[in-house]
Design a protein around this motif. Structure first.
Motif, PDB file in Angstrom:
ATOM      1  N   UNK A  24       0.803  -1.209   0.000  1.00 50.79           N
ATOM      2  CA  UNK A  24       0.000   0.000   0.000  1.00 50.79           C
ATOM      3  C   UNK A  24       0.844   1.271   0.000  1.00 50.79           C
ATOM      4  N   UNK A  25       1.893   1.308   0.828  1.00 49.04           N
ATOM      5  CA  UNK A  25       2.605   2.560   1.057  1.00 49.04           C
ATOM      6  C   UNK A  25       3.918   2.723   0.310  1.00 49.04           C
ATOM      7  N   UNK A  26       4.560   1.677  -0.096  1.00 46.14           N
ATOM      8  CA  UNK A  26       5.878   1.824  -0.723  1.00 46.14           C
ATOM      9  C   UNK A  26       6.067   0.976  -1.982  1.00 46.14           C
ATOM     10  N   UNK A  27       5.058   0.784  -2.797  1.00 40.50           N
ATOM     11  CA  UNK A  27       5.269  -0.061  -3.976  1.00 40.50           C
ATOM     12  C   UNK A  27       6.261   0.574  -4.947  1.00 40.50           C
ATOM     13  N   UNK A  28       7.120  -0.257  -5.509  1.00 39.69           N
ATOM     14  CA  UNK A  28       8.074   0.212  -6.496  1.00 39.69           C
ATOM     15  C   UNK A  28       9.349   0.820  -5.938  1.00 39.69           C
ATOM     16  N   UNK A  29       9.395   1.084  -4.652  1.00 36.42           N
ATOM     17  CA  UNK A  29      10.597   1.631  -4.019  1.00 36.42           C
ATOM     18  C   UNK A  29      11.371   0.496  -3.358  1.00 36.42           C
ATOM     19  N   UNK A  30      12.674   0.671  -3.161  1.00 36.55           N
ATOM     20  CA  UNK A  30      13.422  -0.347  -2.411  1.00 36.55           C
ATOM     21  C   UNK A  30      12.866  -0.462  -0.989  1.00 36.55           C
ATOM     22  N   UNK A  31      12.858  -1.678  -0.444  1.00 37.36           N
ATOM     23  CA  UNK A  31      12.366  -1.902   0.923  1.00 37.36           C
ATOM     24  C   UNK A  31      13.518  -1.572   1.860  1.00 37.36           C
ATOM     25  N   UNK A  32      13.407  -0.447   2.561  1.00 36.19           N
ATOM     26  CA  UNK A  32      14.479   0.018   3.438  1.00 36.19           C
ATOM     27  C   UNK A  32      13.997   0.051   4.880  1.00 36.19           C
ATOM     28  N   UNK A  33      14.780  -0.566   5.737  1.00 41.55           N
ATOM     29  CA  UNK A  33      14.549  -0.557   7.175  1.00 41.55           C
ATOM     30  C   UNK A  33      15.515   0.467   7.760  1.00 41.55           C
ATOM     31  N   UNK A  34      14.998   1.463   8.438  1.00 39.94           N
ATOM     32  CA  UNK A  34      15.845   2.514   9.006  1.00 39.94           C
ATOM     33  C   UNK A  34      16.038   2.301  10.499  1.00 39.94           C
ATOM     34  N   UNK A  35      17.274   2.460  10.958  1.00 36.58           N
ATOM     35  CA  UNK A  35      17.603   2.338  12.376  1.00 36.58           C
ATOM     36  C   UNK A  35      18.547   3.474  12.751  1.00 36.58           C
ATOM     37  N   UNK A  36      18.730   3.671  14.030  1.00 38.25           N
ATOM     38  CA  UNK A  36      19.630   4.740  14.479  1.00 38.25           C
ATOM     39  C   UNK A  36      21.092   4.352  14.335  1.00 38.25           C
ATOM     40  N   UNK A  37      21.428   3.146  14.735  1.00 37.42           N
ATOM     41  CA  UNK A  37      22.822   2.726  14.776  1.00 37.42           C
ATOM     42  C   UNK A  37      23.166   1.819  13.599  1.00 37.42           C
ATOM     43  N   UNK A  38      24.312   2.065  12.983  1.00 42.23           N
ATOM     44  CA  UNK A  38      24.808   1.197  11.912  1.00 42.23           C
ATOM     45  C   UNK A  38      25.545   0.021  12.543  1.00 42.23           C
ATOM     46  N   UNK A  39      25.203  -1.204  12.157  1.00 39.98           N
ATOM     47  CA  UNK A  39      25.903  -2.372  12.717  1.00 39.98           C
ATOM     48  C   UNK A  39      27.390  -2.348  12.367  1.00 39.98           C
ATOM     49  N   UNK A  73      25.177  12.749   8.559  1.00 42.29           N
ATOM     50  CA  UNK A  73      26.422  12.924   9.303  1.00 42.29           C
ATOM     51  C   UNK A  73      26.136  13.370  10.727  1.00 42.29           C
ATOM     52  N   UNK A  74      27.063  13.090  11.606  1.00 48.53           N
ATOM     53  CA  UNK A  74      26.965  13.525  12.994  1.00 48.53           C
ATOM     54  C   UNK A  74      25.727  13.007  13.682  1.00 48.53           C
ATOM     55  N   UNK A  75      25.038  13.892  14.408  1.00 50.01           N
ATOM     56  CA  UNK A  75      23.853  13.499  15.171  1.00 50.01           C
ATOM     57  C   UNK A  75      22.693  13.083  14.262  1.00 50.01           C
ATOM     58  N   UNK A  76      22.716  13.512  13.021  1.00 54.16           N
ATOM     59  CA  UNK A  76      21.648  13.178  12.074  1.00 54.16           C
ATOM     60  C   UNK A  76      21.904  11.869  11.331  1.00 54.16           C
ATOM     61  N   UNK A  77      23.040  11.223  11.581  1.00 51.17           N
ATOM     62  CA  UNK A  77      23.377   9.985  10.872  1.00 51.17           C
ATOM     63  C   UNK A  77      22.406   8.866  11.241  1.00 51.17           C
ATOM     64  N   UNK A  78      22.016   8.097  10.249  1.00 47.46           N
ATOM     65  CA  UNK A  78      21.115   6.957  10.425  1.00 47.46           C
ATOM     66  C   UNK A  78      21.606   5.809   9.559  1.00 47.46           C
TER      67      UNK A  78
END
Length: 135
Positions: A24-39, A73-78
């Motif tokens: 319903x909400x994201x057809x055709x776009x890459x499926x992206x899971x957003x988190x705060x910290x990069x593994x 970058x910085x505090x805005x990095x995700x």
């Protein structure tokens, strides 16, 4: 060796709701899971790892990890984890609540469900069977 990630699925109670949301909400776009910290072990996750999703205290599905990237970058990095479109059901496995995400070693990952082994069990019946320990 592949390394997996486990994450709570917030806002959806079932795998069907997650798939419906996606369509319903994201057809055709890459499926992206957003988190705060990069593994820190992102390279291991890209090498055949999956994101296992927990619904109401039970791991029910997984999606293959295609890419892990840090944006901003910085505090805005995700972190953005790009996932495969295919949602694979796994053997329902109880999991306690946690915040954020956790690594999941391959030896601890639930096995994929084989459709022919369980047939087309309605989701509500499957939930009830899990609750009483019969599945």
């Amino acid at each position: 060796m592949a390394l997996h990630m486990i994450k709570l699925c917030v806002g959806c109670d079932t795998v069907e709701e997650l798939v419906d949301w996606r369509q319903t909400y994201r057809p055709g776009e890459p499926w992206i899971l957003r988190t705060r910290q990069t593994p820190k072990r992102a390279a291991e996750m890209i090498d055949g790892g999956s994101v296992f999703r927990v619904f109401k205290g039970v791991i029910l599905c997984r999606q293959k990890v295609l890419d892990v990237a840090t944006v901003g970058e910085g505090a805005a990095a995700r972190c953005e984890v790009t996932l495969d479109e295919e949602v694979v059901r796994v053997l329902p496995t109880p999991r306690r609540a946690f915040q954020g995400w956790r690594y999941l070693e391959p030896r601890d990952a639930p096995q994929d469900l084989r459709g022919e082994a369980f047939g087309d069990v309605p989701p509500e019946l499957a939930r009830q069977l899990r609750e009483v320990g019969a599945w």
